[in-house]
Design a protein around this motif. Structure first.
Motif, PDB file in Angstrom:
ATOM      1  N   ALA A  40      -9.616 -16.670 -40.317  1.00 33.26           N
ATOM      2  CA  ALA A  40     -10.987 -16.459 -39.846  1.00 33.26           C
ATOM      3  C   ALA A  40     -11.517 -17.693 -39.127  1.00 33.26           C
ATOM      4  O   ALA A  40     -12.189 -17.578 -38.093  1.00 33.26           O
ATOM      5  N   ALA A  41     -11.215 -18.874 -39.650  1.00 37.69           N
ATOM      6  CA  ALA A  41     -11.679 -20.111 -39.012  1.00 37.69           C
ATOM      7  C   ALA A  41     -11.040 -20.297 -37.639  1.00 37.69           C
ATOM      8  O   ALA A  41     -11.708 -20.707 -36.683  1.00 37.69           O
ATOM      9  N   VAL A  42      -9.763 -19.984 -37.528  1.00 40.03           N
ATOM     10  CA  VAL A  42      -9.077 -20.102 -36.239  1.00 40.03           C
ATOM     11  C   VAL A  42      -9.641 -19.098 -35.239  1.00 40.03           C
ATOM     12  O   VAL A  42      -9.854 -19.438 -34.065  1.00 40.03           O
ATOM     13  N   ALA A  43      -9.910 -17.894 -35.692  1.00 34.70           N
ATOM     14  CA  ALA A  43     -10.491 -16.881 -34.800  1.00 34.70           C
ATOM     15  C   ALA A  43     -11.880 -17.317 -34.325  1.00 34.70           C
ATOM     16  O   ALA A  43     -12.206 -17.186 -33.138  1.00 34.70           O
ATOM     17  N   PHE A  44     -12.682 -17.855 -35.238  1.00 35.26           N
ATOM     18  CA  PHE A  44     -14.017 -18.324 -34.866  1.00 35.26           C
ATOM     19  C   PHE A  44     -13.927 -19.494 -33.883  1.00 35.26           C
ATOM     20  O   PHE A  44     -14.669 -19.555 -32.899  1.00 35.26           O
ATOM     21  N   ALA A  45     -13.008 -20.412 -34.129  1.00 34.21           N
ATOM     22  CA  ALA A  45     -12.828 -21.552 -33.219  1.00 34.21           C
ATOM     23  C   ALA A  45     -12.381 -21.080 -31.840  1.00 34.21           C
ATOM     24  O   ALA A  45     -12.806 -21.631 -30.813  1.00 34.21           O
ATOM     25  N   THR A  46     -11.521 -20.064 -31.800  1.00 38.95           N
ATOM     26  CA  THR A  46     -11.057 -19.531 -30.515  1.00 38.95           C
ATOM     27  C   THR A  46     -12.216 -18.916 -29.732  1.00 38.95           C
ATOM     28  O   THR A  46     -12.341 -19.137 -28.525  1.00 38.95           O
ATOM     29  N   VAL A  47     -13.057 -18.171 -30.408  1.00 36.76           N
ATOM     30  CA  VAL A  47     -14.218 -17.566 -29.742  1.00 36.76           C
ATOM     31  C   VAL A  47     -15.155 -18.651 -29.217  1.00 36.76           C
ATOM     32  O   VAL A  47     -15.636 -18.582 -28.076  1.00 36.76           O
ATOM     33  N   LEU A  48     -15.402 -19.686 -30.027  1.00 37.68           N
ATOM     34  CA  LEU A  48     -16.266 -20.780 -29.568  1.00 37.68           C
ATOM     35  C   LEU A  48     -15.663 -21.515 -28.383  1.00 37.68           C
ATOM     36  O   LEU A  48     -16.372 -21.886 -27.433  1.00 37.68           O
ATOM     37  N   TYR A  49     -14.350 -21.731 -28.400  1.00 41.52           N
ATOM     38  CA  TYR A  49     -13.680 -22.415 -27.289  1.00 41.52           C
ATOM     39  C   TYR A  49     -13.799 -21.593 -26.007  1.00 41.52           C
ATOM     40  O   TYR A  49     -14.112 -22.133 -24.951  1.00 41.52           O
ATOM     41  N   LYS A  50     -13.541 -20.294 -26.126  1.00 42.28           N
ATOM     42  CA  LYS A  50     -13.634 -19.422 -24.937  1.00 42.28           C
ATOM     43  C   LYS A  50     -15.063 -19.405 -24.404  1.00 42.28           C
ATOM     44  O   LYS A  50     -15.282 -19.422 -23.193  1.00 42.28           O
ATOM     45  N   ALA A  59     -17.390 -21.802 -24.814  1.00 41.20           N
ATOM     46  CA  ALA A  59     -17.764 -23.121 -24.287  1.00 41.20           C
ATOM     47  C   ALA A  59     -17.085 -23.425 -22.955  1.00 41.20           C
ATOM     48  O   ALA A  59     -17.622 -24.187 -22.151  1.00 41.20           O
ATOM     49  N   THR A  60     -15.918 -22.858 -22.717  1.00 38.71           N
ATOM     50  CA  THR A  60     -15.216 -23.134 -21.463  1.00 38.71           C
ATOM     51  C   THR A  60     -15.480 -22.073 -20.397  1.00 38.71           C
ATOM     52  O   THR A  60     -14.901 -22.142 -19.317  1.00 38.71           O
ATOM     53  N   SER A  61     -16.369 -21.131 -20.679  1.00 39.73           N
ATOM     54  CA  SER A  61     -16.681 -20.106 -19.674  1.00 39.73           C
ATOM     55  C   SER A  61     -17.525 -20.733 -18.559  1.00 39.73           C
ATOM     56  O   SER A  61     -18.182 -21.758 -18.743  1.00 39.73           O
ATOM     57  N   GLU A  62     -17.517 -20.089 -17.407  1.00 41.91           N
ATOM     58  CA  GLU A  62     -18.235 -20.631 -16.250  1.00 41.91           C
ATOM     59  C   GLU A  62     -19.743 -20.623 -16.467  1.00 41.91           C
ATOM     60  O   GLU A  62     -20.433 -21.553 -16.037  1.00 41.91           O
ATOM     61  N   ALA A  63     -20.253 -19.597 -17.123  1.00 37.96           N
ATOM     62  CA  ALA A  63     -21.702 -19.499 -17.331  1.00 37.96           C
ATOM     63  C   ALA A  63     -22.208 -20.636 -18.214  1.00 37.96           C
ATOM     64  O   ALA A  63     -23.216 -21.288 -17.897  1.00 37.96           O
ATOM     65  N   VAL A  64     -21.513 -20.886 -19.289  1.00 36.41           N
ATOM     66  CA  VAL A  64     -21.937 -21.953 -20.200  1.00 36.41           C
ATOM     67  C   VAL A  64     -21.736 -23.306 -19.537  1.00 36.41           C
ATOM     68  O   VAL A  64     -22.579 -24.209 -19.653  1.00 36.41           O
ATOM     69  N   SER A  65     -20.651 -23.464 -18.805  1.00 33.89           N
ATOM     70  CA  SER A  65     -20.393 -24.727 -18.106  1.00 33.89           C
ATOM     71  C   SER A  65     -21.488 -25.018 -17.089  1.00 33.89           C
ATOM     72  O   SER A  65     -21.969 -26.156 -16.981  1.00 33.89           O
TER      73      SER A  65
END
Length: 70
Positions: A37-47, A49-55
């Protein structure tokens, strides 16, 4: 009376030992599910944070903060 107490204590110790053995695997499985669950949550946060809209939003925020008059 001493024999009754000793017998009761023996039963309680046996229950404690067998109960501990029975639940030993449950802690490991809960740990594994928590890690997944922690890895899945970290993956979602990474995706996210690295999206163009958030950037773009972060860059705009930094430009506004650095360009502010002091």
């Amino acid at each position: 009376m001493y024999k009754a107490v000793k017998a009761r204590l023996r039963v309680l110790l046996h229950k404690a030992r067998t109960g501990a053995r029975r639940d030993a695997g449950m802690v490991t499985s809960e740990y594994a599910v928590g890690v997944v669950a922690a890895v899945a949550f970290a993956t979602v946060l990474y995706k996210l944070a690295t999206s163009e809209a958030v950037s773009a939003q972060l860059q705009a925020l930094m430009n506004r903060a650095l360009g502010a008059a002091v």
